[in-house]
Motif scaffolding. Structure first.
Motif, PDB file in Angstrom:
ATOM      1  N   ILE A   1       0.838  -1.201   0.000  1.00  0.00           N
ATOM      2  CA  ILE A   1       0.000   0.000   0.000  1.00  0.00           C
ATOM      3  C   ILE A   1       0.877   1.256   0.000  1.00  0.00           C
ATOM      4  N   ARG A   2       1.917   1.258   0.823  1.00  0.00           N
ATOM      5  CA  ARG A   2       2.833   2.408   0.830  1.00  0.00           C
ATOM      6  C   ARG A   2       3.487   2.577  -0.539  1.00  0.00           C
ATOM      7  N   GLY A   3       3.831   1.445  -1.176  1.00  0.00           N
ATOM      8  CA  GLY A   3       4.422   1.507  -2.505  1.00  0.00           C
ATOM      9  C   GLY A   3       3.459   2.077  -3.531  1.00  0.00           C
ATOM     10  N   ILE A   4       2.200   1.689  -3.434  1.00  0.00           N
ATOM     11  CA  ILE A   4       1.187   2.211  -4.356  1.00  0.00           C
ATOM     12  C   ILE A   4       1.014   3.716  -4.145  1.00  0.00           C
ATOM     13  N   LYS A   5       0.996   4.126  -2.906  1.00  0.00           N
ATOM     14  CA  LYS A   5       0.886   5.555  -2.603  1.00  0.00           C
ATOM     15  C   LYS A   5       2.049   6.309  -3.247  1.00  0.00           C
ATOM     16  N   GLY A   6       3.238   5.755  -3.129  1.00  0.00           N
ATOM     17  CA  GLY A   6       4.405   6.377  -3.749  1.00  0.00           C
ATOM     18  C   GLY A   6       4.292   6.422  -5.267  1.00  0.00           C
ATOM     19  N   MET A   7       3.725   5.381  -5.843  1.00  0.00           N
ATOM     20  CA  MET A   7       3.530   5.357  -7.297  1.00  0.00           C
ATOM     21  C   MET A   7       2.602   6.489  -7.732  1.00  0.00           C
ATOM     22  N   ILE A   8       1.543   6.711  -6.973  1.00  0.00           N
ATOM     23  CA  ILE A   8       0.609   7.799  -7.275  1.00  0.00           C
ATOM     24  C   ILE A   8       1.325   9.143  -7.178  1.00  0.00           C
ATOM     25  N   GLU A   9       2.101   9.303  -6.103  1.00  0.00           N
ATOM     26  CA  GLU A   9       2.828  10.563  -5.906  1.00  0.00           C
ATOM     27  C   GLU A   9       3.834  10.816  -7.019  1.00  0.00           C
TER      28      GLU A   9
ATOM     29  N   LEU B   1      -2.340  -2.681  -7.434  1.00  0.00           N
ATOM     30  CA  LEU B   1      -3.582  -2.761  -6.657  1.00  0.00           C
ATOM     31  C   LEU B   1      -4.168  -4.165  -6.729  1.00  0.00           C
ATOM     32  N   SER B   2      -4.134  -4.757  -7.898  1.00  0.00           N
ATOM     33  CA  SER B   2      -4.652  -6.117  -8.072  1.00  0.00           C
ATOM     34  C   SER B   2      -3.864  -7.114  -7.225  1.00  0.00           C
ATOM     35  N   ALA B   3      -2.548  -6.971  -7.220  1.00  0.00           N
ATOM     36  CA  ALA B   3      -1.712  -7.867  -6.416  1.00  0.00           C
ATOM     37  C   ALA B   3      -1.999  -7.702  -4.930  1.00  0.00           C
ATOM     38  N   THR B   4      -2.217  -6.470  -4.510  1.00  0.00           N
ATOM     39  CA  THR B   4      -2.528  -6.193  -3.101  1.00  0.00           C
ATOM     40  C   THR B   4      -3.881  -6.777  -2.723  1.00  0.00           C
ATOM     41  N   GLN B   5      -4.863  -6.630  -3.603  1.00  0.00           N
ATOM     42  CA  GLN B   5      -6.192  -7.202  -3.342  1.00  0.00           C
ATOM     43  C   GLN B   5      -6.104  -8.720  -3.232  1.00  0.00           C
TER      44      GLN B   5
ATOM     45  N   LEU C   1      -4.757  -9.560   0.151  1.00  0.00           N
ATOM     46  CA  LEU C   1      -5.807  -9.402   1.164  1.00  0.00           C
ATOM     47  C   LEU C   1      -6.790 -10.565   1.114  1.00  0.00           C
ATOM     48  N   ASN C   2      -7.133 -10.990  -0.094  1.00  0.00           N
ATOM     49  CA  ASN C   2      -8.036 -12.129  -0.231  1.00  0.00           C
ATOM     50  C   ASN C   2      -7.436 -13.391   0.376  1.00  0.00           C
ATOM     51  N   SER C   3      -6.131 -13.564   0.255  1.00  0.00           N
ATOM     52  CA  SER C   3      -5.466 -14.730   0.863  1.00  0.00           C
ATOM     53  C   SER C   3      -5.602 -14.704   2.381  1.00  0.00           C
ATOM     54  N   VAL C   4      -5.444 -13.527   2.974  1.00  0.00           N
ATOM     55  CA  VAL C   4      -5.618 -13.389   4.425  1.00  0.00           C
ATOM     56  C   VAL C   4      -7.063 -13.718   4.796  1.00  0.00           C
ATOM     57  N   ALA C   5      -8.000 -13.192   4.024  1.00  0.00           N
ATOM     58  CA  ALA C   5      -9.414 -13.449   4.307  1.00  0.00           C
ATOM     59  C   ALA C   5      -9.738 -14.939   4.205  1.00  0.00           C
ATOM     60  N   LYS C   6      -9.171 -15.624   3.224  1.00  0.00           N
ATOM     61  CA  LYS C   6      -9.420 -17.059   3.063  1.00  0.00           C
ATOM     62  C   LYS C   6      -8.921 -17.843   4.272  1.00  0.00           C
ATOM     63  N   ILE C   7      -7.737 -17.492   4.761  1.00  0.00           N
ATOM     64  CA  ILE C   7      -7.185 -18.176   5.938  1.00  0.00           C
ATOM     65  C   ILE C   7      -8.102 -17.957   7.141  1.00  0.00           C
ATOM     66  N   LEU C   8      -8.518 -16.710   7.341  1.00  0.00           N
ATOM     67  CA  LEU C   8      -9.393 -16.402   8.474  1.00  0.00           C
ATOM     68  C   LEU C   8     -10.756 -17.071   8.333  1.00  0.00           C
ATOM     69  N   LEU C   9     -11.311 -17.067   7.128  1.00  0.00           N
ATOM     70  CA  LEU C   9     -12.615 -17.695   6.913  1.00  0.00           C
ATOM     71  C   LEU C   9     -12.542 -19.196   7.150  1.00  0.00           C
ATOM     72  N   GLU C  10     -11.499 -19.831   6.643  1.00  0.00           N
ATOM     73  CA  GLU C  10     -11.353 -21.273   6.854  1.00  0.00           C
ATOM     74  C   GLU C  10     -11.248 -21.603   8.347  1.00  0.00           C
TER      75      GLU C  10
END
Length: 109
Positions: free
Chosen positions: A41-49, A61-65, A68-77
């Motif tokens: 996220i910090r890297g993306i912010k820097g890219m925008i700047e 952004l796609s890679a970051t999403q 995040l989905n991987s974290v959600a899958k672990i938590l959901l499981e």
């Protein structure tokens, strides 16, 4: 990806205070993943700047999403195999409605 969910325990102290207790190795893995995402996220912010080309930012952004989905899958499981199973075995069928709402939230993305 390593299955990190089998040891999750869910404790319900009251209707308002529910907690999951993840083993330390699961917490460490999730924290490592979230720290990496935070860096992305910090890297993306820097890219925008720096006015980086939009397509390159969208790729990050796609890679970051995805991360995040991987974290959600672990938590959901872990939630399903731990908390949901425990609550169902204790006769608490409301957990099914909660689970449906949770899955609907994840699917909005």
């Amino acid at each position: 990806m390593e299955d990190l969910s089998k040891e999750v325990e869910c404790h319900t102290e009251s209707d308002t205070c529910r907690k999951s207790h993840h083993p330390e190795r699961v917490k460490k893995d999730l924290t490592t993943r979230l720290n990496r995402i935070e860096g992305q996220i910090r890297g993306i912010k820097g890219m925008i700047e720096r006015d980086v080309y939009c397509d390159d930012v969208i790729t990050q952004l796609s890679a970051t999403q995805s991360a995040l989905n991987s974290v959600a899958k672990i938590l959901l499981e872990g939630h399903v195999k731990g908390c949901v199973v425990d609550r169902l075995s204790n006769g608490d069928n409301e957990v099914i409605d909660e689970l449906i709402v949770t899955i609907q939230k994840l699917m909005k993305k």
